[in-house]
Design a protein around this motif. Structure first.
Motif, PDB file in Angstrom:
ATOM      1  N   HIS A 189       0.814  -1.220   0.000  1.00 49.12           N
ATOM      2  CA  HIS A 189       0.000   0.000   0.000  1.00 49.12           C
ATOM      3  C   HIS A 189       0.848   1.272   0.000  1.00 49.12           C
ATOM      4  CE1 HIS A 189       0.365  -0.308   4.503  1.00 49.12           C
ATOM      5  NE2 HIS A 189       0.441   1.001   4.389  1.00 49.12           N
ATOM      6  N   LYS A 231       0.825   1.768  -3.686  1.00 51.50           N
ATOM      7  CA  LYS A 231      -0.422   1.493  -4.398  1.00 51.50           C
ATOM      8  C   LYS A 231      -0.833   2.637  -5.314  1.00 51.50           C
ATOM      9  CE  LYS A 231      -5.254   0.119  -3.868  1.00 51.50           C
ATOM     10  NZ  LYS A 231      -5.724   1.069  -4.891  1.00 51.50           N
ATOM     11  N   ASP A 257      -0.429  -7.579   1.224  1.00 52.51           N
ATOM     12  CA  ASP A 257       0.171  -6.247   1.372  1.00 52.51           C
ATOM     13  C   ASP A 257       1.691  -6.314   1.341  1.00 52.51           C
ATOM     14  OD1 ASP A 257       0.267  -3.531   1.572  1.00 52.51           O
ATOM     15  OD2 ASP A 257      -0.721  -3.389   3.527  1.00 52.51           O
ATOM     16  N   LEU A 280       2.501  -3.218   9.072  1.00 55.32           N
ATOM     17  CA  LEU A 280       1.584  -2.764   8.041  1.00 55.32           C
ATOM     18  C   LEU A 280       0.645  -1.639   8.475  1.00 55.32           C
ATOM     19  CD1 LEU A 280       0.561  -6.216   6.486  1.00 55.32           C
ATOM     20  CD2 LEU A 280       2.249  -4.552   5.619  1.00 55.32           C
TER      21      LEU A 280
END
Length: 466
Positions: free
Chosen positions: A182, A185, A294, A420
């Motif tokens: 992410h 992303k 992820d 994360l």
């Protein structure tokens, strides 16, 4: 006593104190408060840049102050250089208001904090907002952490331009960097969107569509400019750009040069704000990406600087006692959170999650759905997407994604998780308007390295090597 009203009176008191005498412009008052607080928090340490309210939250997490411990708060404000008398009056008034609630016969459930026994309340280092475990660290671990110069293994990722962002990544394999998907992303989505738009306007779009199907393992009806969600696969943008160049008159790829190379870098070994161990860029071809887990692995471009060494990755069992290293909020200095604890037992995790949900109910909120992700799959130590949970310091709340969580094993740091995000997610949003819960009711997630290494060996074995 109505505990909910007592907490409301206490929270209002803190806000009034902050607005009146502990703003960022009242430096002396804040410094004096930090000095007094340091007797309970083992020195100002990591919270030296935190606000009055954040320091209070730290103290509350240790059980030092609270709606029922206003006497200690009075002691802490005794050295205020301006406004001491008024502050004491404010605290006395709140104390009287809370005592006045004792005549209220309304029954309110008392929620027991995570640290159920005195042994669980050993003080950790300053700035330790979320975790509640002891931070005593074996001297051997300190020696090994110092010996390895982890700022040469762990780098600050910087994305400049319109998609400006930052994160952390760490060296793996011969020439790769691992980080959270992410973090990139928005960049990947933009590259994909512009690439598909160029294909749509090409005279040979049919041929290019077939090439995209083959390169990205995607069916033609899934090829849209909106986004791409990679599933355990490479993203060979470099090979696609080669096809663009081979078309009649060639398709201009300069825009991708800006998006994927010029505006993205990773820097290692910061000293006085400068990366002494090198600054690097990345190849167009992305060796591995998986949105569900992820995880993103980038190939570092060759340059004048020698690549920093890789960190070993755990491939079997994650250990519970770990240390977090990263560049939260884009700080040009590697920060650490020593002696975090990973939940390796789902029963222990659920016990603490239940307490968190009950606390929110006492505040008038039903947030079960926000904690639903905090559960391991049946008969596993992870969620379905390889996540495990831990509690870390508040300082790592923002822009820390991709940080390695390591354990000292056989006298070397071995990555156990990649950090994360936190849950409930709204508590980590800068737009959140709700007061933060007690720190033990926040949970951070990382993806387990045994899961990641298995994915890499199955999908991209060249990354892992022998």
């Amino acid at each position: 006593m109505d505990l909910r009203k007592a907490r409301m009176i206490y929270n209002r008191l803190k806000t009034e104190m902050h607005n009146a005498y502990y703003t960022k412009t009242m430096v002396d008052n804040l410094e004096n408060f930090r000095t007094e607080a340091s007797t309970h928090l083992l020195g100002p340490g990591l919270y030296q840049y935190q606000s009055f309210l954040e320091i209070c939250q730290n103290l509350e997490g240790k059980g030092v102050i609270g709606w029922d411990k206003l006497g200690t708060l009075k002691d802490l404000v005794q050295t205020t250089s301006g406004g001491e008398t008024h502050l004491l009056e404010m605290i006395n008034k709140a104390e009287n208001d809370i005592q006045g609630l004792s005549g209220n016969i309304q029954q309110t459930r008392v929620v027991v904090p995570v640290q159920d026994t005195p042994e669980d309340t050993v003080s950790g280092p300053a700035g330790n907002f979320h975790k509640t475990n002891s931070s005593a660290l074996p001297y051997n671990d300190i020696q090994i952490i110092g010996k390895y110069d982890l700022d040469k293994y762990v780098g600050l990722i910087q994305i400049t331009g319109r998609l400006e962002d930052s994160g952390t990544g760490f060296r793996v394999g011969e020439k790769y960097l691992m980080t959270a998907y992410h973090v990139f992303k928005r960049t990947i989505d933009q590259v994909w969107e512009r690439a598909i738009q160029k294909v749509k306007h090409s005279q040979r779009k049919g041929e290019l569509y077939r090439e995209i199907e083959s390169l990205f393992n995607i069916s033609e009806d899934e090829i849209t400019p909106l986004n791409i969600k990679p599933k355990k696969q490479p993203l060979p943008f470099g090979k696609l750009f080669e096809q663009f160049r081979r078309q009649d008159n060639g398709i201009n790829v300069e825009v991708f040069e800006t998006l994927l190379k010029e505006s993205i870098s990773v820097k290692f070994g910061f000293k006085d704000g400068k990366p002494t161990a090198g600054e690097f860029h990345f190849e167009y071809d992305i060796p591995f990406a998986d949105a569900d887990h992820d995880v993103l692995v980038l190939q570092i471009s060759e340059g004048e600087n020698t690549l920093p060494p890789p960190l070993p990755l755990e491939e079997e069992f994650v250990t519970s006692s770990v240390h977090l290293f990263g560049y939260p909020q884009g700080f040009m200095k590697l920060l650490s959170d020593i002696k975090c604890s990973i939940y390796v037992d789902n029963n222990e995790l659920q016990k603490d999650v239940t307490k968190a949900i009950e606390w929110w109910k006492g505040e008038g909120h039903s947030f079960e759905n926000h904690y639903a992700v905090c559960r391991y799959a049946d008969d596993k130590r992870y969620t379905d997407t390889g996540k495990m949970f831990l509690q870390t310091s508040k300082q790592f709340e923002h822009n820390s994604s991709g940080s390695p969580v390591v354990a000292i094993i056989n006298d070397r740091p071995v990555v156990q998780l990649m950090y994360l995000r936190g849950y409930p997610e709204f508590c980590y949003s800068k737009e959140n308007s709700l007061p933060p819960p007690p720190p033990q009711y926040l949970f951070e997630a990382g993806v387990a390295m045994p899961v990641v290494t298995q994915l890499l060996r199955e999908c991209c074995p060249n990354i892992m090597g022998k």
